[in-house]
Design a protein around this motif. Structure first.
Motif, short mmCIF file in Angstrom:
data_model
loop_
_atom_site.label_atom_id
_atom_site.label_comp_id
_atom_site.label_asym_id
_atom_site.label_seq_id
_atom_site.Cartn_x
_atom_site.Cartn_y
_atom_site.Cartn_z
N GLN A 147 0.83 -1.20 0.00
CA GLN A 147 0.00 0.00 0.00
C GLN A 147 0.86 1.26 0.00
OE1 GLN A 147 -3.88 -0.19 2.37
NE2 GLN A 147 -2.63 -1.71 3.41
N SER A 151 1.69 4.27 -3.19
CA SER A 151 1.45 5.70 -3.03
C SER A 151 2.42 6.53 -3.87
CB SER A 151 1.56 6.10 -1.56
OG SER A 151 2.90 6.01 -1.10
N GLN A 378 -2.54 10.89 -0.60
CA GLN A 378 -2.17 9.48 -0.39
C GLN A 378 -2.31 9.10 1.08
OE1 GLN A 378 -1.54 7.01 -2.37
NE2 GLN A 378 -1.73 8.18 -4.26
N MET A 382 -5.20 6.30 2.79
CA MET A 382 -4.65 5.12 3.45
C MET A 382 -4.90 5.16 4.95
SD MET A 382 -1.12 4.02 1.56
CE MET A 382 -0.21 5.40 2.18
N ASN A 389 -7.82 3.36 -0.23
CA ASN A 389 -6.87 2.30 -0.53
C ASN A 389 -7.07 1.06 0.33
OD1 ASN A 389 -5.52 3.60 -2.57
ND2 ASN A 389 -3.49 3.29 -1.69
N LEU A 390 -7.56 1.24 1.55
CA LEU A 390 -7.73 0.10 2.45
C LEU A 390 -8.71 -0.91 1.87
CD1 LEU A 390 -7.99 2.11 5.80
CD2 LEU A 390 -5.97 0.99 4.86
N ILE A 410 -1.01 -0.47 7.95
CA ILE A 410 -0.73 0.80 7.28
C ILE A 410 -0.29 1.90 8.23
CG2 ILE A 410 -3.05 1.82 7.38
CD1 ILE A 410 -0.55 1.72 4.40
N VAL A 414 1.88 5.28 7.35
CA VAL A 414 1.24 6.60 7.38
C VAL A 414 2.06 7.57 8.22
CG1 VAL A 414 -0.76 7.86 8.28
CG2 VAL A 414 -1.10 5.81 6.90
#
Length: 441
Positions: A147, A151, A378, A382, A389-390, A410, A414
């Motif tokens: 993930q 990005s 991004q 997330m 995105n999840l 994530i 992040v």
């Protein structure tokens, strides 16, 4: 009715339409056209939509959009991207966490091939994720790696989203792409550093390959290295002439598309099916972006006519007495909120008519802000609980990876991205040095 109230009514109507499931370009364009007709009558209302369409058709750099999308799909559909992962697998598998580091490298090169974060995630989830799980990598860690790596797709050139930002913000695409290179590589380096530290502390998170798997003849390693670096060679063939001023941006995009096509033909992978899927996908995504740009331009023209940007600037700076940096941070936080239910493109076209001129009025550089926008969006989609995105990752991941695993995977990445964003906000030259150097050379 005051212009400020009209602007608020336009935004609220647009958001309501989006919540009912309408297409982004349809909601934005409908609100823009109806508001123009009500404000300026038949003649003025029609002129705004027509002018936006003509502006779109006359914007020469827009030709880069289908070229880069086609290049990315050719490289993905012809399985040239698979060679990248085989290269990283052989050369880096002996390190603890080496395949996860290789996956970040894979994502950087895919970003340079395609320019779309969704494409990076799709390739990472289908190629890298099964291999990492089979090799005993921690499922939370590898899910986060894919993930986070995806990005980079809208930051590392040729970023399709930055083309859209350039159109709306009226900024040079070439400078925006150059501005994204160093921040993108910096973020990739920070992801790799995090993986190295985590796997050094707990090697079970990313076990190295066994000696038997690493025992590959040097001739085979060199063959995989050549095959894996082919996309990088294509990227260099496209960008080097542009950076040196030998070709325009549109000409470089055509070189990239033709070089990718030629590579697929020479490797015997350009089948009828690959060509048809690449062309159809290119046409679909290009048309989608053009409709979105058209709607955003019409919406922005209405806002310009209302003088809403100046009114909001007066509200923040004079009535509320906010510092420009406070206003900028509030803008970034609003992206985090919108990212719970919108993707990066939708977020841009919804707020661009308001935010982009306001950033300029506050004295900030719009090239630099384009980089901040891409990173913030991004981070936004997330971020749990409703990050875009999840759920995309959940749809692509195997059944043994739950949504809870994806949420937990994530958060460390992040935090790394937030740190990268803070660094770029504090030191704008990280984004601005390269375009300044190239364009002033």
């Amino acid at each position: 009715m005051s212009y400020e109230l009209i602007a608020i009514l336009m935004f609220s109507t647009m958001m309501l339409m989006l919540l009912t499931g309408q297409r982004v370009f349809g909601a934005i364009g409908f609100v823009a056209v109806v508001a123009a007709l009500l404000l300026w009558g038949d003649r003025g209302g029609y002129d705004i939509g027509f002018s936006a369409a003509m502006k779109l058709m006359k914007w020469y750099p827009l030709l880069t959009l289908p070229m880069f999308i086609f290049m990315g799909y050719v490289l993905a559909e012809s399985k040239i991207a698979d060679d990248l992962y085989k290269m990283f697998h052989v050369w880096m598998g002996g390190l603890s966490g080496g395949l996860a580091i290789g996956t970040i490298g894979l994502m950087v090169l895919i970003s340079a091939m395609n320019g779309l974060s969704v494409a990076g995630m799709a390739i990472g989830a289908t190629i890298a994720l099964p291999e990492l799980l089979k090799r005993g990598y921690d499922k939370k860690m590898v899910t986060g790696v894919i993930q986070a790596g995806s990005s980079l797709g809208i930051l590392v050139p040729p970023s399709v989203v930055l083309v859209l930002y350039a159109m709306i913000a009226r900024q040079p695409v070439g400078q925006l792409w150059l501005a994204g290179i160093l921040p993108g590589l910096m973020m990739a380096g920070m992801f790799i550093l995090y993986i190295v530290i985590r796997c050094r502390i707990n090697p079970e998170l990313g076990p190295a390959l066994s000696k038997e798997e690493r025992d590959v003849p040097m001739a085979e390693k060199l063959r995989l290295l050549r095959a894996g670096l082919l996309p990088l060679a294509i990227f260099a063939a496209m960008m080097v002439p542009f950076v040196n001023g030998w070709t325009s941006l549109v000409e470089s995009s055509a070189i990239g598309a033709l070089t990718a096509f030629a590579a697929a033909v020479l490797k015997g992978r350009m089948t009828r099916q690959v060509f048809e899927v690449s062309v159809r996908s290119t046409l679909g995504i290009t048309c989608m972006f053009m409709w979105i740009i058209l709607a955003a331009l019409a919406f922005g023209a209405v806002f310009d006519g209302l003088g809403a940007v100046r009114a909001i600037e007066t509200l923040f700076t004079e009535r509320l007495g906010l510092n420009p940096w406070v206003i900028l941070i509030l803008m970034q936080l609003s992206f985090i909120v919108m990212g719970t239910f919108l993707d990066d493109t939708a977020m841009l076209v919804i707020v661009a008519p308001l935010y982009v001129p306001l950033v300029g009025e506050l004295g900030f550089d719009l090239i630099w802000y384009g980089v901040l926008y891409t990173i913030t969006t991004q981070i936004a989609y997330m971020t749990p609980p409703f990050g875009y995105n999840l759920f995309l990752m959940r749809a692509m991941a195997p059944p043994e990876i739950s949504l809870r695993d994806i949420y937990g995977s994530i958060l460390p990445f992040v935090m790394v991205m937030t740190l990268a964003l803070a660094i770029i906000m504090t030191f704008p030259q990280i984004a601005l040095w390269l375009p300044d150097y190239i364009y002033n050379k």
